[in-house]
Design an enzyme around this catalytic site. Structure first.
Site, mmCIF file in Angstrom:
data_model
loop_
_atom_site.group_PDB
_atom_site.id
_atom_site.type_symbol
_atom_site.label_atom_id
_atom_site.label_comp_id
_atom_site.label_asym_id
_atom_site.label_seq_id
_atom_site.Cartn_x
_atom_site.Cartn_y
_atom_site.Cartn_z
ATOM 1 N N THR A 17 67.054 34.009 -7.853
ATOM 2 C CA THR A 17 68.066 33.108 -8.123
ATOM 3 C C THR A 17 67.624 31.629 -7.955
ATOM 4 O O THR A 17 67.776 30.716 -8.404
ATOM 5 C CB THR A 17 69.591 33.377 -7.580
ATOM 6 O OG1 THR A 17 69.660 34.758 -7.780
ATOM 7 C CG2 THR A 17 70.528 32.698 -8.211
ATOM 8 N N HIS A 60 63.278 41.801 -13.405
ATOM 9 C CA HIS A 60 63.033 42.477 -12.265
ATOM 10 C C HIS A 60 62.021 43.558 -12.744
ATOM 11 O O HIS A 60 61.594 44.405 -11.864
ATOM 12 C CB HIS A 60 63.873 43.285 -11.612
ATOM 13 C CG HIS A 60 64.915 42.115 -10.856
ATOM 14 N ND1 HIS A 60 64.408 40.958 -9.909
ATOM 15 C CD2 HIS A 60 66.363 42.150 -10.556
ATOM 16 C CE1 HIS A 60 65.484 40.587 -9.509
ATOM 17 N NE2 HIS A 60 66.518 41.041 -9.919
ATOM 18 N N ARG A 90 74.596 35.294 0.461
ATOM 19 C CA ARG A 90 74.956 36.061 1.836
ATOM 20 C C ARG A 90 74.769 35.343 3.111
ATOM 21 O O ARG A 90 75.294 34.686 3.617
ATOM 22 C CB ARG A 90 74.394 37.492 1.741
ATOM 23 C CG ARG A 90 75.247 38.417 2.637
ATOM 24 C CD ARG A 90 74.313 39.811 2.489
ATOM 25 N NE ARG A 90 73.076 39.674 2.864
ATOM 26 C CZ ARG A 90 72.696 39.745 3.900
ATOM 27 N NH1 ARG A 90 73.462 40.160 4.952
ATOM 28 N NH2 ARG A 90 71.325 39.876 4.247
ATOM 29 N N GLY A 99 71.015 34.122 3.494
ATOM 30 C CA GLY A 99 69.664 33.140 3.028
ATOM 31 C C GLY A 99 68.687 32.997 4.218
ATOM 32 O O GLY A 99 68.133 31.815 4.374
HETATM 33 P P1 PAP Z 1 68.681 39.157 -7.535
HETATM 34 O O1 PAP Z 1 67.928 40.287 -7.336
HETATM 35 O O2 PAP Z 1 70.300 39.873 -7.617
HETATM 36 O O3 PAP Z 1 68.690 38.229 -8.439
HETATM 37 P P2 PAP Z 1 67.730 37.331 -5.614
HETATM 38 O O4 PAP Z 1 68.457 36.090 -6.094
HETATM 39 O O5 PAP Z 1 66.480 37.779 -5.752
HETATM 40 O O6 PAP Z 1 68.986 38.561 -5.928
HETATM 41 O O7 PAP Z 1 68.067 37.354 -4.030
HETATM 42 C C1 PAP Z 1 69.191 37.093 -3.546
HETATM 43 C C2 PAP Z 1 68.834 36.810 -2.144
HETATM 44 O O8 PAP Z 1 68.419 35.319 -2.050
HETATM 45 C C3 PAP Z 1 70.336 36.705 -0.997
HETATM 46 O O9 PAP Z 1 69.462 36.878 0.270
HETATM 47 P P3 PAP Z 1 70.449 37.448 1.426
HETATM 48 O O10 PAP Z 1 71.181 38.706 1.047
HETATM 49 O O11 PAP Z 1 69.667 37.799 2.612
HETATM 50 O O12 PAP Z 1 71.298 36.455 1.806
HETATM 51 C C4 PAP Z 1 70.714 35.075 -1.198
HETATM 52 O O13 PAP Z 1 71.375 34.932 -0.114
HETATM 53 C C5 PAP Z 1 69.327 34.387 -1.152
HETATM 54 N N1 PAP Z 1 69.218 33.276 -1.594
HETATM 55 C C6 PAP Z 1 69.749 32.596 -2.929
HETATM 56 N N2 PAP Z 1 69.549 31.380 -3.059
HETATM 57 C C7 PAP Z 1 68.968 30.834 -1.704
HETATM 58 C C8 PAP Z 1 68.478 29.872 -1.114
HETATM 59 N N3 PAP Z 1 68.963 28.534 -1.790
HETATM 60 N N4 PAP Z 1 67.939 29.604 0.121
HETATM 61 C C9 PAP Z 1 67.783 30.866 0.885
HETATM 62 N N5 PAP Z 1 68.096 31.878 0.052
HETATM 63 C C10 PAP Z 1 68.728 32.058 -1.060
#
Ligand code: PAP
Length: 335
Positions: A77, A148, A296, A298
């Protein structure tokens, strides 16, 4: 394998997972009743995939497409928003449209069963079965598409037309933690964290085998149409990655734009941006699911708060087994 239980779609062989694997996968998702091993790498997909694959396989690909590809929970994302803002005007009204409409998830419809209860979902929401496919098919150029799917299951034309592909990977230990919460949030997963870890390490989690997913793109990283990124590098120096992605996409960006994009794509900003924070995407009607945000934590290294020593050892063995003899240099820093 019994031929009667083999369901082929397009040019790919799909075999139901063994009954032992099915027992382990039982109940991991309220949306996926059964699972398949797909193609020569035996990629785990939900059984709905059969109905979609012949369409995916022959999906027309264009030179000016940009695809963001990754194993789930690797920073997709984040990468999508950055790529979209580099290709389009990030200050235009379109930028406020939900990401799942301007940068749709190619195979989303194959992940949910058609009998998903859509009572609580807006009928035009991409989450309603069939809608994402409709959005994907009607995208106007230049298209931006998320997937994916591993290399072997992406549309065949990708490898002839060679549109730009930005691949992003992440430490599998953090992927595991993030994927676990994702499964609770979106799929109503109720089993233990340890059970989840074992599914990933045994490569029977959806979209595994994990390492082949990464290594197949790693091997292609020097090709002109492929950019290989890492979540950890984005965390370390996002501005540098913004410049790198801009150069790859052939966009000129000045330092003011780099700084704007770095701010716009920060975790804090994306968490409060309704166009990208996927707050409307919550598909499990449980209390546990409600407590988890898509954005969540990040962070790099959240696995330290979750993995036992034994699980860490298991990750190490698994990682070393798959990386032996490769030149992939990351995620081997196990003390
Ligand atoms: P998807 O497979 O559902 O598309 P994807 O976007 O690949 O998910 O990954 C989500 C993770 O990226 C989340 O990680 P976490 O569960 O460890 O928190 C999400 O928080 C993190 N994420 C999304 N945007 C950012 C950002 N701007 N900076 C850092 N981490 C991010």
């Amino acid at each position: 394998m019994d031929n009667k239980t083999t369901t082929d779609s397009g040019s790919v062989r799909m075999v139901p997972v063994s009954s032992t694997d099915m027992d382990r996968l039982q109940g991991i998702s309220i949306h996926i009743p059964s699972f398949l091993k797909v193609g020569p790498e035996r990629v785990i997909m939900g059984s709905v995939f059969t109905d979609w694959y012949s369409k995916y396989e022959n999906f027309p690909v264009y030179q000016d497409d940009t695809w963001v590809v990754s194993y789930p929970k690797s920073g997709t994302t984040w990468t999508q928003e950055l790529v979209w803002c580099l290709i389009n005007d990030p200050k235009s009204p379109e930028a406020k449209l939900e990401l799942k409409k301007r940068f749709p998830f190619f195979e989303f419809d194959s992940l949910i069963s058609l009998d998903l209860d859509t009572t609580d979902i807006r009928k035009d929401d991409p989450m309603c079965p069939g809608n994402t496919w409709h959005i994907v098919q009607n995208l106007s150029a230049p298209r931006t598409i998320k997937s994916h799917l591993p290399k072997e299951l992406l549309p065949k034309q990708i490898w002839q037309v060679k549109p730009k592909i930005v691949y992003v990977c992440r430490d599998p230990r953090d992927v595991c933690v993030s994927y676990y919460y994702h499964y609770i949030r979106e799929h109503g997963y109720k089993n233990t964290f340890n059970h989840f870890v074992q599914l990933l390490l045994d490569d029977i989690m959806v979209y595994t085998p994990f390492w082949q997913h990464i290594l197949n793109f790693w091997k292609m990283r020097h090709e002109d149409h492929i950019l290989f990124l890492r979540y950890e590098d984005m965390k370390k120096d996002l501005a540098a990655v913004v410049r790198q992605v801009a150069a790859f996409l052939g966009r000129d960006v000045n330092e003011e734009q780099v700084s704007w994009l770095t701010h716009h794509c920060s975790f804090e900003e994306m968490s409060k941006n309704p166009a990208v924070n996927h707050e409307t995407l919550r598909m499990a009607p449980t209390q546990e699911a409600k407590a988890i945000k898509f954005m969540r934590k990040g962070k790099v290294g959240d696995w330290r708060n979750h993995l036992t020593e034994e699980q860490q050892k298991a990750f190490k063995q698994w990682t070393l087994k798959y990386l032996q003899g490769t030149d992939f240099p990351y995620y081997q820093d196990y003390e």
